[in-house]
Design an enzyme around this catalytic site. Structure first.
Site, short mmCIF file in Angstrom:
data_model
loop_
_atom_site.label_atom_id
_atom_site.label_comp_id
_atom_site.label_asym_id
_atom_site.label_seq_id
_atom_site.Cartn_x
_atom_site.Cartn_y
_atom_site.Cartn_z
N ASP A 67 -2.11 -22.17 -15.08
CA ASP A 67 -0.79 -22.57 -15.59
C ASP A 67 -0.45 -21.91 -16.92
O ASP A 67 -1.31 -21.33 -17.59
CB ASP A 67 -0.71 -24.10 -15.73
CG ASP A 67 -2.01 -24.72 -16.27
OD1 ASP A 67 -2.80 -24.00 -16.91
OD2 ASP A 67 -2.23 -25.92 -16.05
N HIS A 138 -3.86 -35.39 -13.62
CA HIS A 138 -3.29 -34.10 -13.21
C HIS A 138 -4.37 -33.03 -13.09
O HIS A 138 -5.41 -33.09 -13.76
CB HIS A 138 -2.12 -33.67 -14.11
CG HIS A 138 -2.48 -33.18 -15.48
ND1 HIS A 138 -1.66 -33.36 -16.57
CD2 HIS A 138 -3.54 -32.48 -15.95
CE1 HIS A 138 -2.22 -32.80 -17.63
NE2 HIS A 138 -3.36 -32.26 -17.29
N GLU A 143 1.54 -32.93 -11.94
CA GLU A 143 1.63 -34.26 -12.51
C GLU A 143 1.77 -35.32 -11.41
O GLU A 143 2.15 -35.00 -10.28
CB GLU A 143 2.85 -34.33 -13.45
CG GLU A 143 2.80 -33.35 -14.63
CD GLU A 143 1.91 -33.82 -15.78
OE1 GLU A 143 0.82 -34.39 -15.53
OE2 GLU A 143 2.30 -33.61 -16.94
C1 F6R Z 1 -5.37 -26.48 -18.22
C2 F6R Z 1 -4.94 -27.46 -17.24
C3 F6R Z 1 -5.03 -28.92 -17.45
C4 F6R Z 1 -6.28 -29.38 -18.20
C5 F6R Z 1 -6.26 -30.89 -18.39
C6 F6R Z 1 -7.46 -31.38 -19.18
O1 F6R Z 1 -5.18 -25.17 -17.74
O2 F6R Z 1 -4.47 -27.05 -16.23
O3 F6R Z 1 -4.99 -29.56 -16.19
O4 F6R Z 1 -7.41 -28.99 -17.48
O5 F6R Z 1 -5.10 -31.28 -19.04
O6 F6R Z 1 -7.37 -30.88 -20.48
P1 F6R Z 1 -8.57 -31.04 -21.51
O7 F6R Z 1 -9.71 -30.24 -20.95
O8 F6R Z 1 -8.06 -30.46 -22.79
O9 F6R Z 1 -8.88 -32.49 -21.59
#
Ligand code: F6R
Length: 241
Positions: A67, A138, A143
């Site tokens: 993303d 997500h 979402e």
């Molecule tokens: C990042 C992504 C998100 C994260 C998720 C967890 O490319 O697609 O889905 O993997 O928001 O984020 P962290 O690892 O910062 O808790």
């Protein structure tokens, strides 16, 4: 679903890096699906270490990131393009031309999503997709919704995601409100999905996503149906199981 129970973040990162490294060794021209955020940073550091030791060669590897924020160019401090360069690409021998991230500056939503889906299809799909887990369940920026979104699409970030990601920006107002993300179909078609999850704060959502019903209200729950899904989590993240 296979669960690898790690002691802590460092051990979780080590295990995830080993799975990715094995993929690169077994298929040097593999397609890696990559994630940003806090969870995979340690795994990327382990991969850089292995590369420096001469144990890994990324010259044939192709990557597709999950993303990118809409409206941030590749040079922006908080763009995922920059994150990937700083955390992995600039430190290994990957050909920058083989790395792919949705173009957050393309105002033509339909064209950008079609381009990204075609790119993945032309690669013949993803060999290994690395994921983190959002606090609301997500994956990528898919979402919670009434249905599982399929291909790459533009998404309005939920308040939970904006709150979770504001730590990376000067203020909440600076967090982009939209992102381009790979869809659930793209993720589910990956041959192997590896998710890294760490910390007590994620323990509730780990339980709901992988030990509750499969529902688009918790997008990660669909991974229960994936034939080769490995959850690499530390003890704190597994503490509610
Ligand atoms: C990042 C992504 C998100 C994260 C998720 C967890 O490319 O697609 O889905 O993997 O928001 O984020 P962290 O690892 O910062 O808790």
């Amino acid at each position: 679903m296979t669960i690898i129970r790690a002691k802590d973040y460092a051990q979780m990162s080590w295990h995830a890096a080993k799975l990715i490294a094995a993929q690169v060794v077994l298929k040097p021209n593999c397609v890696l699906g990559l994630a940003t955020g806090s969870s995979p940073v340690g795994a990327y550091q382990e991969l850089v270490k292995s590369y420096r030791m001469g144990a890994l060669d990324f010259s044939g590897v192709k990557t597709v990131n999950l993303d990118e924020y809409v409206g941030l160019d590749a040079g922006h401090e908080q763009s995922y393009a920059r994150f990937m360069r700083e955390n992995l690409f600039d430190h290994v021998n990957i050909d920058p031309g083989n790395t792919n991230i949705p173009n957050g500056m393309n105002p033509d939503e339909a064209a950008e999503c079609a381009r990204y889906d075609k790119l993945i299809a032309d690669f013949g799909g993803i060999d290994l997709q690395l994921l983190g887990l959002g606090p609301n369940g997500h994956i990528g920026f898919n979402e919670p919704d009434d249905a599982f979104p399929t291909g790459t699409h533009k998404v309005a970030l939920t308040d939970a995601t904006i709150q979770a990601n504001k730590r990376f920006f000067a203020s909440e107002a600076d967090v982009p409100r939209f992102a381009y993300t790979m869809g659930i179909r793209d993720i589910m078609q990956a041959a192997h999905v590896v998710m890294v999850v760490s910390g007590e704060g994620k323990a509730g959502i780990v339980k709901d996503a992988f030990f509750g019903p499969v529902t688009p209200r918790i997008p990660a729950s669909i991974l229960q149906l994936h034939a080769h899904f490995t959850l690499v989590a530390d003890e704190a993240a597994l503490s509610k199981l």
